[in-house]
Motif scaffolding. Structure first.
Motif, short mmCIF file in Angstrom:
data_model
loop_
_atom_site.label_atom_id
_atom_site.label_comp_id
_atom_site.label_asym_id
_atom_site.label_seq_id
_atom_site.Cartn_x
_atom_site.Cartn_y
_atom_site.Cartn_z
N THR A 90 5.45 14.34 2.86
CA THR A 90 6.39 13.35 3.71
C THR A 90 5.57 12.36 4.72
O THR A 90 4.91 13.05 5.49
CB THR A 90 7.44 13.71 4.44
OG1 THR A 90 8.37 14.26 3.51
CG2 THR A 90 8.26 12.59 5.25
N LEU A 91 5.26 11.19 4.43
CA LEU A 91 4.52 10.32 5.06
C LEU A 91 5.17 9.48 6.05
O LEU A 91 6.01 8.80 5.62
CB LEU A 91 3.43 9.51 4.37
CG LEU A 91 2.29 10.32 3.68
CD1 LEU A 91 1.57 9.48 2.81
CD2 LEU A 91 1.56 11.20 4.77
N PRO A 92 4.99 9.24 7.36
CA PRO A 92 5.73 8.10 8.10
C PRO A 92 4.91 6.78 7.80
O PRO A 92 4.25 6.63 6.90
CB PRO A 92 5.10 8.48 9.72
CG PRO A 92 3.61 9.05 9.36
CD PRO A 92 3.69 10.07 8.00
N SER A 93 5.64 5.71 8.25
CA SER A 93 5.08 4.34 8.07
C SER A 93 3.72 4.28 8.69
O SER A 93 3.18 4.91 9.58
CB SER A 93 5.95 3.59 8.95
OG SER A 93 5.30 2.17 9.19
N LEU A 94 2.87 3.51 7.64
CA LEU A 94 1.38 3.64 7.92
C LEU A 94 1.05 2.00 7.82
O LEU A 94 0.53 1.57 7.08
CB LEU A 94 0.82 4.21 6.76
CG LEU A 94 1.00 5.66 6.55
CD1 LEU A 94 0.47 6.32 5.35
CD2 LEU A 94 0.51 6.51 7.60
N THR A 105 7.61 11.44 -0.31
CA THR A 105 8.47 10.51 0.62
C THR A 105 7.52 9.67 1.47
O THR A 105 6.91 10.16 2.20
CB THR A 105 9.50 11.12 1.61
OG1 THR A 105 10.46 12.10 0.68
CG2 THR A 105 10.40 10.28 2.20
N LEU A 106 7.38 8.37 0.95
CA LEU A 106 6.71 7.51 1.78
C LEU A 106 7.52 6.36 2.39
O LEU A 106 8.41 5.93 1.96
CB LEU A 106 5.47 6.66 0.63
CG LEU A 106 4.57 7.43 -0.02
CD1 LEU A 106 4.18 6.42 -1.23
CD2 LEU A 106 3.69 8.00 0.87
N GLN A 107 7.24 6.00 3.70
CA GLN A 107 7.97 5.17 4.46
C GLN A 107 7.38 3.84 4.06
O GLN A 107 7.14 3.50 2.67
CB GLN A 107 7.83 5.53 5.88
CG GLN A 107 8.38 6.94 6.07
CD GLN A 107 9.87 7.02 5.70
OE1 GLN A 107 10.99 6.26 6.03
NE2 GLN A 107 10.33 7.88 5.17
N SER A 108 6.92 2.93 4.91
CA SER A 108 6.59 1.73 4.88
C SER A 108 5.00 1.67 4.69
O SER A 108 4.40 2.30 5.56
CB SER A 108 6.94 0.77 6.14
OG SER A 108 6.37 -0.56 6.25
#
Length: 185
Positions: free
Chosen positions: A7-11, A31-34
């Motif tokens: 799971t990665l936060p917004s990058l 799971t990829l955020q923005s």
């Protein structure tokens, strides 16, 4: 090779995802955020043979999806949101033999989608809305389960060479408009 989940936060500052998860053979979920600044997704998930489904966030700046999911042999479904800048989808899902469902948005900037779904032997239907795409060569060849293709807008298509070669189950192809410049073989 043992990574199973991430799971990665917004990058917001990342611009290049080239081969980011290349050969992560145990990766099952992500799971990829923005990713608002990423321009290159070449080989991003290539050979992730355990990956079963992917939902990506909007990728407004991506221009290249070359081989993005190529050889993800367990991938069954993909949901892609807005991809307004993508120009190349060449080999994007090539050899995704378990792929049954793809939700594609309109791809207004794509000019080349050669072999995009080549050898996706479980894929059953396709919806094409790529008004600027010219090259559909080998687009969905060897897709044995493909039975329905709905072509909404491919007005700049110049070649569909062997696009549906070995699509033995193909029953319905609906094309909304004429293709005056297109070579179909």
């Amino acid at each position: 090779s043992s990574l199973q989940s991430i799971t990665l936060p917004s990058l917001p500052s990342v611009t290049n995802c080239y081969s980011m998860f290349d050969n992560c053979s145990s990766l099952q979920s992500i799971t990829l955020q923005s990713l608002p600044s990423v321009t290159n997704c070449t080989n991003m998930f290539v050979n992730c043979s355990s990956l079963q489904s992917v939902t990506l966030p909007e990728l407004p700046a991506v221009t290249n999806c070359y081989c993005m999911f190529s050889s993800c042999s367990s991938l069954q479904s993909v949901t892609l949101h807005e991809l307004p800048s993508v120009m190349s989808c060449r080999y994007m899902f090539q050899y995704c033999s378990s792929l049954q469902s793809v939700t594609l948005p309109e791809l207004p900037a794509v000019t080349n989608c050669e072999s995009m779904f080549e050898s996706c032997s479980s894929l059953q239907s396709l919806y094409l809305d790529m008004p600027n795409c010219e090259n559909f060569n080998w687009f969905a060849n060897n897709c044995n389960a493909l039975h329905t293709v709905e072509i909404v807008d491919v007005r700049k298509a110049t070649s569909f060479r062997q696009s549906f070669y070995k699509c033995y189950s193909l029953q319905n192809v609906t094309c909304v408009q004429e293709l005056p410049k297109c070579s179909i073989s």
